[in-house]
Design an enzyme around this catalytic site. Structure first.
Site, mmCIF file in Angstrom:
data_model
loop_
_atom_site.group_PDB
_atom_site.id
_atom_site.type_symbol
_atom_site.label_atom_id
_atom_site.label_comp_id
_atom_site.label_asym_id
_atom_site.label_seq_id
_atom_site.Cartn_x
_atom_site.Cartn_y
_atom_site.Cartn_z
ATOM 1 N N CYS B 30 34.450 6.990 38.005
ATOM 2 C CA CYS B 30 33.681 8.145 37.548
ATOM 3 C C CYS B 30 32.417 8.343 38.382
ATOM 4 O O CYS B 30 31.517 7.502 38.377
ATOM 5 C CB CYS B 30 33.392 7.941 36.064
ATOM 6 N N CYS B 33 29.082 8.462 36.628
ATOM 7 C CA CYS B 33 28.659 7.116 36.192
ATOM 8 C C CYS B 33 27.998 6.360 37.335
ATOM 9 O O CYS B 33 26.992 5.681 37.151
ATOM 10 C CB CYS B 33 29.853 6.297 35.710
#
Lengths: 272, 105
Positions: B30, B33
């Site tokens: 991600c 993230c």
């Protein structure tokens, strides 16, 4: 990898910004969708771009892109999801990856679509803008993809490959997301699907979704004469700053934004 | 205490013992993230001794993610002695995280 400037958007504004960042001796990365997904690509004829009358949108885009490549701009295909500042750097997320730079030029065009009923309410609660980020949380579950580009189809294939059951809505005109505490159902153009997550994949995110806290006016990014936005180190150019939505205006603003971004990077280096 | 990586086995003990904790639910695939990573690490250093700053890999710890009903990542969960009192969903600027931490020290 660190760059001096990241340009979000590979249309006339973004490419013009990139050429002008390079002209000031700074490195630049352009992040954009494939050229063929740019709205200008479909324009049969552009007759008001000074000195180059009668060109098709696709020809014009290819010419502008070649110029930026020649100038030494780097390119990366993808959709920018978020940007966040840390100290003197901007971090930009692209799918499952990220890049960083000292300054950003936002030239992503007009985020044409209005938000659907339920979209903002359920964002992060069963509505997602990123299949590669959140897909894994929905393995073995039914999901919907509401797609507005060819890239969206690839993201839907990715979701299928990791075990999601995907209902695909191709460029629907209207959608509504319904649920309780979380999204449970999506209805697009009268067709309903019960799902655990709705992936809304538009060509570009709204500037306010990408840059939390950026000031907008009448739906467009607010800029000054130097094309500076309300966020330090973030500049904007082209359709995202307002009309007229024309190539000449975009290229001109891109020039100013590119030069301003390069100056911002130089000033930062001097302060150190 | 530096940044901690918590698992199903270590989560409860670590979080219950902390008067204030911020847990970043994330994953390697991600991009947003990854972007939060340096910010979370920085805060872990700065709040050392005052708050527990930890990460949970939602891929490795799917049960923990399910228990906290994580439906998008990154999600940052704030807890006092193991009880959640706030959460921030999605990429969140450093200042907004600091605000929650400072108001609850």
């Amino acid at each position: 990898m660190a760059h001096d400037v990241i340009v979000i958007g590979g249309g006339p504004a973004g490419l013009s910004a990139a050429v002008n960042v390079r002209a000031r001796g700074r490195s630049v990365l352009v992040v954009s969708n494939p050229l063929e997904e740019n709205p200008l690509w479909r324009a049969e004829k552009v007759d008001n771009y000074l000195g180059l009358p009668g060109m098709s949108g696709a020809e014009l885009l290819k010419t502008l892109r070649a110029h930026a490549e020649q100038a030494g701009a780097e390119f990366r295909e993808g959709r920018v999801l978020n940007a966040v500042a840390m100290e003197t750097d901007w971090f930009v997320s692209i799918g499952s990856d990220m890049e960083n730079a000292k300054a950003v030029v936002l030239a992503g065009g007009v985020a044409r679509a209005k938000k659907f009923p339920g979209e903002a309410e359920y964002l992060g609660k069963g509505v997602s803008y990123c299949a590669t980020c959140d897909g894994m949380l929905y393995r073995k579950k039914p999901v919907a993809v509401v797609g507005y580009s060819d890239s969206a189809k690839k993201e839907a294939e990715f979701l299928t490959s990791i075990g999601c059951t995907v209902t695909y809505f191709d460029r629907p005109k209207t959608c509504e997301i319904i649920g309780g505490a979380k999204a449970e159902r999506v209805v697009c153009d009268g067709q309903a699907a019960d799902v655990a997550c709705v992936f809304l994949l538009r060509p570009a995110l709204a500037p306010t979704d990408m840059f939390p806290g950026i000031e907008v006016e009448n739906g467009y990014v607010k800029v000054d004469r130097a094309m500076a936005t309300s966020l330090p180190g973030v500049f904007a150019a082209g359709d995202c700053t307002g009309g007229p939505l024309q190539v000449s205006k975009a290229a001109g603003e891109g020039l100013v934004a590119g030069q301003s971004a390069a100056k911002y990077v130089a000033d930062l280096a001097r302060k150190k | 205490m530096a940044l901690q990586h918590l698992t199903e086995d270590t989560f409860d003990t670590a979080v219950n013992a902390a008067p204030l904790a911020m847990v970043d639910f994330w994953a390697t695939w991600c991009g947003p993230c990854k972007m939060m990573g340096p910010i979370v690490e920085k805060l872990a250093g700065e709040y050392d001794g005052k708050a527990l700053v930890a990460k949970v890999d939602t891929d490795e710890e799917a049960d923990l993610a399910e228990k906290f009903d994580i439906s998008t990542i990154p999600t940052l969960v704030f807890l006092k002695n193991g009880a959640e009192f706030d959460r921030k969903i999605g990429v969140t600027p450093e200042a907004a995280l600091r605000e929650v931490l400072d108001a609850n020290l």
